[in-house]
Motif scaffolding. Structure first.
Motif, PDB file in Angstrom:
ATOM      1  N   LEU A   3       0.826  -1.202   0.000  1.00 46.15           N
ATOM      2  CA  LEU A   3       0.000   0.000   0.000  1.00 46.15           C
ATOM      3  C   LEU A   3       0.856   1.247   0.000  1.00 46.15           C
ATOM      4  N   ARG A   4       1.854   1.249   0.858  1.00 43.45           N
ATOM      5  CA  ARG A   4       2.786   2.350   0.911  1.00 43.45           C
ATOM      6  C   ARG A   4       4.016   1.878   1.658  1.00 43.45           C
ATOM      7  N   ALA A   7       5.579  -0.443   6.515  1.00 35.55           N
ATOM      8  CA  ALA A   7       4.189  -0.050   6.339  1.00 35.55           C
ATOM      9  C   ALA A   7       3.659  -0.740   5.104  1.00 35.55           C
ATOM     10  N   ARG A  22       0.024  -3.313   3.412  1.00 37.03           N
ATOM     11  CA  ARG A  22      -1.296  -3.915   3.604  1.00 37.03           C
ATOM     12  C   ARG A  22      -1.291  -5.295   3.003  1.00 37.03           C
ATOM     13  N   SER A  68      -3.861  -8.086   1.678  1.00 36.42           N
ATOM     14  CA  SER A  68      -5.239  -8.092   1.208  1.00 36.42           C
ATOM     15  C   SER A  68      -5.594  -9.466   0.673  1.00 36.42           C
ATOM     16  N   HIS A  93      -3.233 -12.970   9.772  1.00 35.07           N
ATOM     17  CA  HIS A  93      -4.183 -12.583   8.725  1.00 35.07           C
ATOM     18  C   HIS A  93      -5.021 -13.794   8.298  1.00 35.07           C
ATOM     19  N   ASP A 139      -8.377  -6.987   5.549  1.00 35.16           N
ATOM     20  CA  ASP A 139      -7.191  -6.222   5.166  1.00 35.16           C
ATOM     21  C   ASP A 139      -6.385  -5.943   6.422  1.00 35.16           C
ATOM     22  N   THR A 140      -5.072  -6.102   6.334  1.00 39.57           N
ATOM     23  CA  THR A 140      -4.182  -5.832   7.458  1.00 39.57           C
ATOM     24  C   THR A 140      -3.291  -4.642   7.108  1.00 39.57           C
ATOM     25  N   THR A 141      -3.360  -3.606   7.920  1.00 35.31           N
ATOM     26  CA  THR A 141      -2.601  -2.389   7.653  1.00 35.31           C
ATOM     27  C   THR A 141      -1.626  -2.131   8.792  1.00 35.31           C
ATOM     28  N   ILE A 151       0.674   0.750  10.358  1.00 34.65           N
ATOM     29  CA  ILE A 151       0.740   2.207  10.340  1.00 34.65           C
ATOM     30  C   ILE A 151       1.878   2.663  11.240  1.00 34.65           C
ATOM     31  N   GLU A 158      -8.904  -4.556   9.136  1.00 35.59           N
ATOM     32  CA  GLU A 158     -10.172  -4.064   8.605  1.00 35.59           C
ATOM     33  C   GLU A 158     -10.948  -5.250   8.038  1.00 35.59           C
TER      34      GLU A 158
END
Length: 631
Positions: A7-8, A19, A21, A23, A127, A145-147, A149, A161
């Motif tokens: 994701l980033r 960092a 995600r 999915s 997950h 979804d696992t983020t 941060i 999420e």
């Protein structure tokens, strides 16, 4: 079929990037076998580095070189609590080690924290664990979804999420193989039509049905579960295929491992006989009865389900005996009893038959007179009330009376006990009781407890508590009198654990009376009820509460002088009155500090002048004449 999309990326000291995600949104997750296979591979397979998400190198252990997990959150989980989901995964967040250390945690002390660090491999497995968690409970379209941060250079937040979707539901629940079995019901199961397709609850239902059948003689019961889900629907058709086999009966019982305890003692503790209809619950009861004798360190009952013919189930009882004698000693200190010491000797096979004999001695108020003005013994009595208290007792238990459900207990004792600055009691007595186990969790005990006791207290105690002020009558109350109640006690333990329960309750009801026909000089009726409840909030916290109440109706003490104004006075024996305060009542208050407080009133507070609020008009609460006249 699955993709891991970065994701980033943000740099984290010593770990490249942290960092990203995870999915899972492909259609492959909609098939049960494939999801379980992928879950197993993710849980036990080798770690795979994913560049841009976890960095080029994955370590398997949590170390302080990784980012610290500052928080662990769940979003979108409407059907299941955060605690349920947190219990299903391995990753944890840094938290205070205990509520006891909470002040140190607020102060930032490192030793008070349980630190947790990010483990990419474990997080990837978590997950999948959440996916499997939802799949097993009927939410087969759930997406997670696992983020990760970053919040500081060495700390991260983790967010799961969740989009739960609609669950698959049971549209039909059928049973085959129960034809002709009329005494086993297939109702009141923990799952039914309209419920989500929860595999765990279906297993519980299968086990419940199997247990019912095995308690009706079907020792070889086997229950198979079949699930059919039409393509493109969320409707599940569930069928339990039951194989009962023939009704079985208990066969011969073989015993091994016993040394001092004879086979006849073991056999009589079994609530079953050769030729009785097989019931699995009787086997469990037999094992509990053997452990209840306390002399066996190990007791196992094995069923030979391969025996031919299969309508007969032989049993093999294997026991290992512990030490037949035990000695224990201990001591302690509390402000109510000052220093105390206790010792006991136990014989767990007294004259054979697994009978128990316990000899016990206890002393309290040790060093109280020497430490009377010291804070160490602030709650103990003074003077006569602060002298050595002691008790000597012998307790005997016969574990079998006509049935393994019945046990007989008898004890004889002599003691000196005091209540702080209220009274001193010297007594010898006998306790007799028979306990009947009604169910595995409840018992009923009728008892008879005669004692000969002398009560040593000041005259003002009798005058204020019993309204008996005549010296002759007071002498009679202070002399040795018989207290002989008969009673019935019922107890039920529905807590989920013997030690540290997290749910359920424990209840006790005790009814007793003392009358001329019981041989008692004091007459009364008394009832006491007590319940303790436990409620687990999460794995670390349990709310517990206890409520205790009682009712007492005193009767006439027949020993008072004939013609005395106190001859018809109703008197409650001090031992049977209700006192609030102390370690077994309202903690934080000394024994008898809350009631009945009349017992705590000193002579000086009754008959000597007292100052009013403004310091003028000194007056006494009572005059000596008023006490004598009972006015």
């Amino acid at each position: 079929m699955r993709d891991v999309r970065p994701l980033r990326a943000h740099p984290v000291a010593g770990n490249g990037t942290a960092a990203g995600r995870l999915s899972r949104r492909s259609s492959g997750l909609r098939t049960g076998p494939l999801l379980l296979a992928l879950g197993v591979l993710a849980l036990i397979g080798p770690a795979v580095a994913v560049d841009g998400v976890f960095g080029p190198r994955v370590l398997s252990a949590q170390t302080s070189s990784r980012p610290e997990v500052a928080s662990l959150r769940f979003q979108g989980n409407d059907s299941f609590s955060d605690e349920d989901l947190a219990a299903a995964i391995v990753t944890r967040q840094t938290r205070c080690a205990s509520f006891v250390f909470q002040p140190f945690c607020w102060a930032g002390a490192d030793f008070a924290w349980n630190e947790s660090y990010l483990n990419p491999r474990t997080l990837r497995q978590d997950h999948v664990r959440i996916q499997v968690f939802y799949w097993q409970r009927g939410y087969r379209d759930a997406q997670v979804d696992t983020t990760i941060i970053p919040i500081e250079s060495d700390r991260v937040d983790i967010l799961f999420e969740i989009e739960e979707g609609e669950p698959h539901r049971i549209t039909s629940l059928d049973f085959t193989g129960l034809e002709g079995v009329d005494d086993v019901r297939a109702t009141d199961l923990p799952v039914g039509v309209g419920d989500p397709l929860d595999l765990g609850m279906l297993d519980v239902a299968r086990d419940t049905l199997s247990r019912r059948l095995r308690n009706r003689g079907f020792a070889h019961t086997d229950v198979l579960r079949n699930i059919f889900i039409p393509s493109g629907t969320r409707e599940a058709e569930v069928e339990f295929d039951v194989y009962t086999g023939p009704r079985a009966y208990f066969g011969p019982v073989a015993i091994s491992g016993n040394e001092e305890v004879t086979e006849s003692v073991v056999l009589r503790m079994l609530p079953l006989n050769e030729g009785d209809l097989y019931r699995r619950e009787l086997v469990l009861d037999a094992q509990r009865n053997l452990y209840g004798l306390e002399i066996f360190r190990y007791a196992s009952i094995t069923e030979d389900l391969d025996h031919q013919p299969d309508s007969v189930v032989p049993l093999q009882v294997q026991v290992n005996e512990g030490n037949s004698h035990r000695v224990r000693a201990g001591g302690g200190w509390n402000t109510e009893e000052c220093f105390n010491a206790e010792t006991r000797w136990t014989s767990r096979n007294f004259f054979g038959g697994a009978r128990r004999l316990v000899l016990r001695g206890r002393a309290s108020n040790l060093l109280n007179n020497q430490l009377e003005d010291n804070i160490l013994c602030a709650g103990a009595g003074s003077g006569e009330y602060g002298k050595l208290d002691w008790v000597l007792s012998a307790d005997f238990t016969q574990p079998f009376i006509f049935s393994p459900r019945n046990s007989f207990a008898a004890s004889v004792y002599a003691e000196r006990q005091s209540l702080q600055n209220v009274f001193v009691r010297r007594a010898v007595g006998l306790n007799l009781g028979i306990t009947r186990s009604i169910t595995r969790t409840s018992s009923l005990t009728p008892y008879y407890r005669p004692q000969l006791a002398a009560l040593d207290a000041g005259e003002v105690f009798f005058c204020t508590s019993f309204l008996v002020c005549d010296p002759t009558d007071i002498d009679l109350l202070q002399a040795s009198n018989v207290l002989a109640p008969v009673g019935l006690s019922f107890s039920q333990d529905q807590s989920n654990q013997v030690v540290n329960p997290t749910g359920g309750y424990v209840a006790l009801v005790d009814l007793e009376t003392a009358q001329p026909w019981t041989g008692s000089d004091f007459h009364y009726h008394r009832a006491v009820a007590e319940v303790s409840t436990y409620y687990g909030i999460d794995p670390r916290w349990v709310i517990a509460g206890r409520l205790r109440g009682g009712w007492l109706k005193p009767g006439v003490f027949e020993g008072l002088s004939v013609g005395s104004p106190n001859a018809d006075r109703r008197i409650a024996h001090p031992e049977k009155r209700f006192y609030a305060g102390g370690s077994n009542s309202v903690r934080g208050y000394a024994q008898n500090a809350l009631g009945p407080q009349v017992l705590s009133i000193q002579v000086a507070d009754l008959v000597l002048p007292r100052s009013t609020v403004d310091g003028a008009g000194d007056s006494a609460v009572c005059t000596p004449e008023q006490l004598i006249e009972l006015t």
